[in-house]
Scaffold this motif. Structure first.
Motif, PDB file in Angstrom:
ATOM      1  N   MET A   1       0.845  -1.194   0.000  1.00 20.13           N
ATOM      2  CA  MET A   1       0.000   0.000   0.000  1.00 20.13           C
ATOM      3  C   MET A   1       0.885   1.251   0.000  1.00 20.13           C
ATOM      4  O   MET A   1       1.818   1.354   0.787  1.00 20.13           O
ATOM      5  CB  MET A   1      -0.918   0.000   1.224  1.00 20.13           C
ATOM      6  N   SER A   2       0.550   2.209  -0.881  1.00 20.18           N
ATOM      7  CA  SER A   2       1.318   3.445  -0.936  1.00 20.18           C
ATOM      8  C   SER A   2       0.891   4.370   0.198  1.00 20.18           C
ATOM      9  O   SER A   2      -0.148   4.181   0.838  1.00 20.18           O
ATOM     10  CB  SER A   2       1.103   4.130  -2.283  1.00 20.18           C
ATOM     11  N   ALA A   3       1.726   5.401   0.433  1.00 21.07           N
ATOM     12  CA  ALA A   3       1.382   6.387   1.457  1.00 21.07           C
ATOM     13  C   ALA A   3       0.059   7.070   1.116  1.00 21.07           C
ATOM     14  O   ALA A   3      -0.757   7.352   2.006  1.00 21.07           O
ATOM     15  CB  ALA A   3       2.508   7.407   1.581  1.00 21.07           C
ATOM     16  N   ARG A   4      -0.161   7.308  -0.190  1.00 21.20           N
ATOM     17  CA  ARG A   4      -1.417   7.957  -0.607  1.00 21.20           C
ATOM     18  C   ARG A   4      -2.611   7.081  -0.252  1.00 21.20           C
ATOM     19  O   ARG A   4      -3.617   7.566   0.294  1.00 21.20           O
ATOM     20  CB  ARG A   4      -1.376   8.225  -2.111  1.00 21.20           C
ATOM     21  N   ASP A   5      -2.532   5.790  -0.571  1.00 17.66           N
ATOM     22  CA  ASP A   5      -3.631   4.879  -0.268  1.00 17.66           C
ATOM     23  C   ASP A   5      -3.886   4.811   1.235  1.00 17.66           C
ATOM     24  O   ASP A   5      -5.036   4.753   1.686  1.00 17.66           O
ATOM     25  CB  ASP A   5      -3.330   3.479  -0.806  1.00 17.66           C
ATOM     26  N   GLU A   6      -2.805   4.816   1.999  1.00 18.96           N
ATOM     27  CA  GLU A   6      -2.955   4.735   3.454  1.00 18.96           C
ATOM     28  C   GLU A   6      -3.663   5.979   3.994  1.00 18.96           C
ATOM     29  O   GLU A   6      -4.566   5.875   4.842  1.00 18.96           O
ATOM     30  CB  GLU A   6      -1.581   4.588   4.110  1.00 18.96           C
ATOM     31  N   ILE A   7      -3.259   7.151   3.493  1.00 22.36           N
ATOM     32  CA  ILE A   7      -3.876   8.397   3.955  1.00 22.36           C
ATOM     33  C   ILE A   7      -5.353   8.438   3.585  1.00 22.36           C
ATOM     34  O   ILE A   7      -6.217   8.755   4.414  1.00 22.36           O
ATOM     35  CB  ILE A   7      -3.126   9.603   3.375  1.00 22.36           C
ATOM     36  N   LEU A   8      -5.648   8.113   2.316  1.00 22.22           N
ATOM     37  CA  LEU A   8      -7.044   8.147   1.877  1.00 22.22           C
ATOM     38  C   LEU A   8      -7.867   7.094   2.613  1.00 22.22           C
ATOM     39  O   LEU A   8      -9.049   7.313   2.897  1.00 22.22           O
ATOM     40  CB  LEU A   8      -7.127   7.928   0.364  1.00 22.22           C
ATOM     41  N   GLY A   9      -7.259   5.948   2.921  1.00 22.15           N
ATOM     42  CA  GLY A   9      -7.967   4.927   3.685  1.00 22.15           C
ATOM     43  C   GLY A   9      -8.349   5.422   5.066  1.00 22.15           C
ATOM     44  O   GLY A   9      -9.455   5.151   5.547  1.00 22.15           O
ATOM     45  N   ARG A  10      -7.434   6.139   5.696  1.00 20.14           N
ATOM     46  CA  ARG A  10      -7.745   6.698   7.012  1.00 20.14           C
ATOM     47  C   ARG A  10      -8.864   7.733   6.931  1.00 20.14           C
ATOM     48  O   ARG A  10      -9.726   7.811   7.811  1.00 20.14           O
ATOM     49  CB  ARG A  10      -6.492   7.335   7.602  1.00 20.14           C
ATOM     50  N   VAL A  11      -8.833   8.555   5.866  1.00 25.87           N
ATOM     51  CA  VAL A  11      -9.888   9.560   5.689  1.00 25.87           C
ATOM     52  C   VAL A  11     -11.240   8.880   5.507  1.00 25.87           C
ATOM     53  O   VAL A  11     -12.243   9.266   6.131  1.00 25.87           O
ATOM     54  CB  VAL A  11      -9.570  10.470   4.482  1.00 25.87           C
ATOM     55  N   ARG A  12     -11.284   7.859   4.652  1.00 26.71           N
ATOM     56  CA  ARG A  12     -12.547   7.154   4.428  1.00 26.71           C
ATOM     57  C   ARG A  12     -13.050   6.506   5.716  1.00 26.71           C
ATOM     58  O   ARG A  12     -14.249   6.546   6.014  1.00 26.71           O
ATOM     59  CB  ARG A  12     -12.363   6.098   3.348  1.00 26.71           C
ATOM     60  N   LEU A  15     -14.479   9.087   7.998  1.00 34.57           N
ATOM     61  CA  LEU A  15     -15.775   9.606   7.550  1.00 34.57           C
ATOM     62  C   LEU A  15     -16.826   8.517   7.465  1.00 34.57           C
ATOM     63  O   LEU A  15     -17.974   8.788   7.101  1.00 34.57           O
ATOM     64  CB  LEU A  15     -15.616  10.264   6.165  1.00 34.57           C
ATOM     65  N   ALA A  16     -16.424   7.298   7.778  1.00 38.34           N
ATOM     66  CA  ALA A  16     -17.332   6.140   7.717  1.00 38.34           C
ATOM     67  C   ALA A  16     -17.904   5.964   6.314  1.00 38.34           C
ATOM     68  O   ALA A  16     -19.087   5.658   6.129  1.00 38.34           O
ATOM     69  CB  ALA A  16     -18.440   6.278   8.745  1.00 38.34           C
ATOM     70  N   LYS A  17     -17.043   6.191   5.322  1.00 38.50           N
ATOM     71  CA  LYS A  17     -17.479   6.051   3.942  1.00 38.50           C
ATOM     72  C   LYS A  17     -17.159   4.655   3.436  1.00 38.50           C
ATOM     73  O   LYS A  17     -16.087   4.112   3.689  1.00 38.50           O
ATOM     74  CB  LYS A  17     -16.780   7.088   3.040  1.00 38.50           C
ATOM     75  N   GLY A  18     -18.102   4.097   2.672  1.00 33.18           N
ATOM     76  CA  GLY A  18     -17.887   2.783   2.087  1.00 33.18           C
ATOM     77  C   GLY A  18     -17.319   2.872   0.688  1.00 33.18           C
ATOM     78  O   GLY A  18     -16.657   3.853   0.328  1.00 33.18           O
ATOM     79  N   ASP A  19     -17.616   1.883  -0.096  1.00 35.05           N
ATOM     80  CA  ASP A  19     -17.111   1.811  -1.460  1.00 35.05           C
ATOM     81  C   ASP A  19     -17.673   2.967  -2.299  1.00 35.05           C
ATOM     82  O   ASP A  19     -18.874   3.244  -2.283  1.00 35.05           O
ATOM     83  CB  ASP A  19     -17.509   0.471  -2.080  1.00 35.05           C
ATOM     84  N   ALA A  20     -16.782   3.648  -3.041  1.00 36.83           N
ATOM     85  CA  ALA A  20     -17.207   4.807  -3.833  1.00 36.83           C
ATOM     86  C   ALA A  20     -18.213   4.413  -4.902  1.00 36.83           C
ATOM     87  O   ALA A  20     -19.163   5.155  -5.185  1.00 36.83           O
ATOM     88  CB  ALA A  20     -15.991   5.480  -4.463  1.00 36.83           C
ATOM     89  N   GLY A  21     -18.029   3.235  -5.508  1.00 38.61           N
ATOM     90  CA  GLY A  21     -18.952   2.791  -6.556  1.00 38.61           C
ATOM     91  C   GLY A  21     -20.365   2.594  -6.039  1.00 38.61           C
ATOM     92  O   GLY A  21     -21.343   2.987  -6.687  1.00 38.61           O
ATOM     93  N   SER A  22     -20.490   1.994  -4.869  1.00 34.93           N
ATOM     94  CA  SER A  22     -21.824   1.759  -4.314  1.00 34.93           C
ATOM     95  C   SER A  22     -22.477   3.071  -3.908  1.00 34.93           C
ATOM     96  O   SER A  22     -23.692   3.250  -4.045  1.00 34.93           O
ATOM     97  CB  SER A  22     -21.734   0.805  -3.121  1.00 34.93           C
TER      98      SER A  22
END
Length: 216
Positions: A1-12, A15-22
Motif C-alpha cells: 500500500m502506498s502512502a497515498r492509499d494509506e492516507i485516503l484509507g484513514r480519511v474514508r 468519515l465512515a465512507k464505504g465503497d465509492a462505486g456503491s
C-alpha cells in the motif's frame, strides 16, 4: 500500500465512507427516483422561441438552409460590422470551406490575438435562448470565451425545449460529463453600482448565432 492509499484509507474510515462505486450508484438511484420539479410546456416552434429569447439577450441571429451557406454568411456578418475576416474555429466546424468565403482562419485553441471565434454547439435551449457547449479536444472552450466576437453554429434539430432536456440529451449521448459544460446566454456582461450594463467585460462582446436548417 502506498502512502497515498494509506492516507485516503484513514480519511474514508474517519468519515465512515464505504465503497465509492456503491455510493455513486445509491446517489444516482436517488436522483432517478426523485420526482421532477415543475417545468414550462413550450408549445409551437422551438426555433422561433430560441431566436426570440436569444435576441432579447443581445445575441444576433440568422438562419440558413445548410452548412454550405455558413462561410459566406459569416464573411458578410464580419464585413457588415467592419471586423477583420480572420477567425479561429473549433475543430468540429473546421471542415467548412472558410477560405472560399475569403476568411483567413485556423483551427484549434484561441489566443488573445484572435478577434473572432467560430464554434458549433452541443445543443441549444429554446426556453432561455442559451447555448450548451461541451469542452473537449475538438471543442476547446477558449474559442467561444476568449475572442471579442463569438459566432456559433446551431443545428435547428439540436434545439431542445428546456435545460432539463439538454441534460437528458447529454446523458443519453455522452454518458459522463466532460471536463466543462458552459452555458452561453448572449454576450458577456456586467453592471456597476449604478446598474450600467457593459458588454464584453469578461468574454465576447458580440454573440452571433447561425441556425442551420429547420426544426426537426
Amino acid at each position: 500500500m502506498s502512502a497515498r492509499d494509506e492516507i485516503l484509507g484513514r480519511v474514508r474510515a474517519g468519515l465512515a465512507k464505504g465503497d465509492a462505486g456503491s455510493r455513486r450508484a445509491a446517489a444516482l438511484a436517488r436522483l432517478q427516483a426523485h420526482p421532477p420539479g415543475p417545468r414550462p410546456t413550450l408549445a409551437g416552434d422551438l426555433v422561433a422561441r430560441f431566436r426570440d429569447k436569444a435576441q432579447s439577450l443581445a445575441s444576433t441571429v440568422e438562419q440558413v438552409d445548410d452548412y454550405a451557406a455558413v462561410p459566406a454568411r459569416v464573411a458578410a456578418y464580419l464585413a457588415g460590422l467592419g471586423l477583420p475576416a480572420q477567425a479561429v474555429t473549433a475543430l468540429d466546424v473546421a471542415g467548412l470551406d472558410w477560405a472560399a468565403a475569403g476568411l483567413a482562419w485556423r483551427s484549434g485553441v484561441a489566443v488573445d490575438a484572435d478577434p473572432v471565434g467560430i464554434s458549433g454547439c452541443f445543443c441549444a435551449i429554446a426556453e432561455t435562448g442559451t447555448l450548451m457547449l461541451l469542452s473537449g479536444a475538438s471543442t476547446p472552450a477558449s474559442v467561444s470565451l476568449l475572442p471579442e466576437t463569438h459566432i456559433a453554429l446551431v443545428p435547428a434539430a439540436r434545439i431542445v425545449a428546456t435545460m432539463e432536456d439538454a441534460f437528458a440529451l447529454l446523458r443519453a449521448e455522452r454518458g459522463a460529463l466532460p471536463r466543462a459544460v458552459n452555458f452561453v446566454s448572449g454576450p458577456s456582461r456586467t453592471g456597476d453600482i449604478e446598474q450600467t450594463i457593459v458588454l464584453g467585460a469578461h468574454g465576447p462582446c458580440r454573440v452571433h448565432l447561425i441556425v442551420i436548417g429547420e426544426n426537426a
